[in-house]
Scaffold this motif. Structure first.
Motif, short mmCIF file in Angstrom:
data_model
loop_
_atom_site.label_atom_id
_atom_site.label_comp_id
_atom_site.label_asym_id
_atom_site.label_seq_id
_atom_site.Cartn_x
_atom_site.Cartn_y
_atom_site.Cartn_z
N TRP A 188 0.83 -1.20 0.00
CA TRP A 188 0.00 0.00 0.00
C TRP A 188 0.87 1.26 0.00
CZ3 TRP A 188 -0.97 4.07 3.45
CH2 TRP A 188 -2.07 4.86 3.14
N ASP A 191 1.92 1.74 -3.54
CA ASP A 191 0.79 2.24 -4.34
C ASP A 191 0.48 3.70 -4.02
OD1 ASP A 191 0.60 -0.23 -5.49
OD2 ASP A 191 -1.11 -0.90 -4.27
N THR A 192 0.67 4.12 -2.78
CA THR A 192 0.43 5.52 -2.42
C THR A 192 1.41 6.45 -3.13
OG1 THR A 192 -0.38 4.84 -0.24
CG2 THR A 192 0.27 7.13 -0.49
N TYR A 210 -5.74 3.64 -8.69
CA TYR A 210 -6.55 4.11 -7.56
C TYR A 210 -7.41 2.98 -6.99
CZ TYR A 210 -10.09 6.60 -4.91
OH TYR A 210 -10.94 7.02 -3.92
N TRP A 213 -5.24 0.86 -4.78
CA TRP A 213 -4.88 1.62 -3.58
C TRP A 213 -6.04 1.66 -2.59
CZ3 TRP A 213 -7.02 6.06 -1.49
CH2 TRP A 213 -6.28 6.67 -0.49
#
Length: 630
Positions: A188, A191-192, A210, A213
């Motif tokens: 995560w 992904d951020t 998105y 995420w």
């Protein structure tokens, strides 16, 4: 009963297509055929084969997945006829994970729900390698689509398992959290960073990352909230929760600066996750140094330019977070949520020391020069007033507008959240809310551009002084004596308290009728007829008219009473002397009653006589109440 085989799949496909036609006769016949076939072994396996066939009609596949979900809900753990065998269950568990690559998002959601319902029953005994298989699929995913579908299944499975309440199930979920928290947190975070890079590009299109995420954030929220014991009960902060909170706060700060739709939705999801975690793990927010920066972000967002009641949930969640922090039982030192053991006294002392440390930090935070006034000004001027749409709706249908307001919880409306947050702010910075309320009144007076309307005989706001009784956070507003009281009526009985000119009357027609009834009772007393003391009539009418009850006053004056249901009047002994003396009124007149002026003591001092039984009761001063003095 013969089981279904792969040769029966075309016939089953025809029945499913007939069940979604518009002809009622054909549809009812197909539904009856499906009901009879669903009890045969192999029915679910045939439905899975229809789902996995790429060229099948989408409506037929939708009907197949709904039938599969209903069979799993009804017959997966059942031992009745039509229940699934152990071999068919094992076949379905292996085949369901092969349906993750479905292109239709609606079908993918239903497949994830079916897998979660199976996992609720079979994990960990019959399906112990479920999460290891999902982690392997997630790490081996070659496309963003497969990764998102795997995270979707993981989210629904965690959501289903987190709702179980048996201690054995909670221990199993804690083991799952220990297994998944590391890989999911690192993925995560990556992904951020990728999402922020895509959203920071002004000319960029929609970010395909998105969805992954957001699903990763939901999985992390379930694991952090329910995979570790609540520190509100144990007073022990989890290292995983403490390590994850700064990453959530940094993502919130970064997304809050962007104006893209994905960034605004992601900000709301992060606020919702932080709100949930603060409720279950309040102590983890302090050692991670997240509590005060998070509160500062919420205050700056609410008081920022361009904010208002039209913001909706974007304004509601920061208010709920601030309100929850101000009213947090753990921060106030309440030990009701603690799971006490043999060293209960040591636990209570530890919580008291922790609460004192957090309260000192919060007092320093809210004691800043402009933070509390700026937030309260935004609440009063932006979020609490009615908008033009509200006023128009109120004018069109007042009753419908009232019911719409009453049927919504305050947590679900921006105005309700603003009002409760303002009330919580009033209690900050003073002993039992005194200084906070006084400060708020002065601030609101300073913000008002026009003086408040004054009624005849009523003092203005500038002439009022707030007097608060001890141990209560609210003021009991009561008007003082009128400037020109009316003289009492010349009756032969006890003097009747007349409400002065300009004083507030009863609540509408009901109050006026109660006052009239009190006057009629007094006139009867003046004619020597006595006043009935039994029942609720006299006391209820006097209470609604805001008049003292006439029966005990007349008895204290030595009059007569009439027993309920009897015609004879019974003499009453006079009340003991020594009550308050007569008090001069305006114009030199004195208000005096017979035998010691007990009625004058009750009327002019604002203290009533306590109700006694048939033999009469002694006068006791009423409990002092808060008031506004001139």
């Amino acid at each position: 009963m013969a089981s279904l085989t792969p040769a029966d799949i075309p016939a089953l496909h025809h029945v499913l297509m007939a069940a979604i036609t518009q002809d009622p006769t054909t549809q009812k016949a197909a539904e009856a055929e499906l009901l009879s076939v669903s009890a045969r072994p192999g029915f679910c396996s045939c439905l899975v084969e229809i789902l996995s066939t790429p060229g099948t009609d989408s409506s037929c596949r939708w009907m197949a997945v709904l039938q599969l979900k209903n069979i799993v809900l009804r017959h997966w753990r059942s031992i009745l006829p039509g229940a699934l065998s152990a071999d068919e269950k094992a076949h379905l568990r292996s085949r369901m994970l092969g349906l993750l690559a479905l292109e239709d998002p609606k079908l993918a959601v239903q497949v994830a729900v079916v897998i979660s319902k199976i996992a609720r029953v079979d994990y960990p005994k019959a399906w112990p390698d479920l999460f290891q298989t999902l982690l392997a699929l997630l790490s081996e995913a070659t496309s963003r689509h497969t990764e998102q579908r795997t995270l979707l299944v993981l989210h629904h499975v965690l959501k289903e398992l987190a709702s179980k309440r048996l201690q054995s199930d909670q221990r199993a979920f804690e083991a799952v959290a220990a297994l998944l928290i590391g890989p999911l947190a690192s993925r995560w975070s990556a992904d951020t960073a990728a999402l922020l890079a895509l959203l920071s590009n002004p000319g960029g299109g929609p970010a395909p990352i998105y969805g992954s995420w957001l699903l990763g954030l939901k999985c992390l929220r379930r694991l952090l909230a329910y995979g570790f014991p609540s520190d509100a009960r144990t007073l022990t902060c989890s290292s995983e929760v403490v390590a994850a909170l700064p990453a959530l706060l940094s993502a919130l700060r970064a997304l809050g600066l962007l104006q893209r739709d994905e960034a605004q939705e992601g900000t709301l999801k992060l606020l919702k996750a932080l709100l949930h975690l603060q409720e279950l793990h309040p102590w983890s927010f302090w050692p991670s140094c997240v509590l005060l920066p998070l509160l500062e972000w919420c205050v700056d967002w609410l008081a920022g330019p361009g904010r208002g009641a039209a913001a909706g949930a974007a304004a509601r969640l920061p208010m709920l977070l601030l309100h929850q922090t101000l009213r947090c039982p753990s921060y106030r030192g309440a030990s009701a949520a603690l799971t006490l053991n043999l060293s209960a006294r040591r636990q209570v002392e530890q919580q008291s020391s922790m609460a004192a440390e957090v309260r000192a930090g919060l007092e320093e935070f809210w004691g800043a020069e402009d933070r509390r006034p700026r937030l309260l000004r935004s609440l009063v001027l932006r979020y609490i007033p009615l908008t033009s749409e509200d006023l128009e709706e109120w004018a069109v249908g007042p009753e419908a507008f009232h019911h719409a307001l009453m049927n919504v919880a305050w947590e679900e409306s921006v105005r309700g959240c603003a009002e409760n947050l303002a009330l919580a702010l009033f209690e900050v910075g003073g002993v039992e809310g005194r200084s906070g309320i006084g400060w708020a009144v002065m601030m609101c007076r300073g913000w008002s551009s026009a003086p408040s309307p004054a009624r005849p005989g009523w003092p203005g706001l500038g002439a009022l002084k707030l007097v608060m009784p001890p141990r209560t956070p609210r003021a009991l507003w009561m008007r003082g004596r009128a400037p020109h009281p009316a003289p009492p009526l010349p009756l032969r009985g006890p003097p009747v308290p007349i409400m002065p000119a300009g004083a507030p009357q009863g609540a509408g027609p009901r109050g006026r009728r109660a006052a009239a009834r009190g006057l009629r009772l007094a006139q009867r007393a003046g004619k020597g007829g006595g006043i009935p003391t039994g029942g609720r009539g006299c006391r209820g009418a006097a209470r609604r008219a805001r008049l003292p009850c006439l029966a005990p006053l007349h008895a204290a004056a030595g009059g007569t009473r009439r027993e309920p249901g009897r015609g004879a009047a019974v003499a009453k002994p006079p009340a003991p002397r020594g009550l308050a003396p007569a008090r001069p009124l305006a114009g030199g007149a004195e208000e005096r009653g017979p035998h010691g002026s007990a009625h004058h003591h009750a009327v002019c001092t604002g203290q009533g006589v306590r109700h006694g039984r048939a033999s009469g009761g002694a006068g006791h001063p009423a409990r002092p109440r808060g008031r506004l003095e001139l």
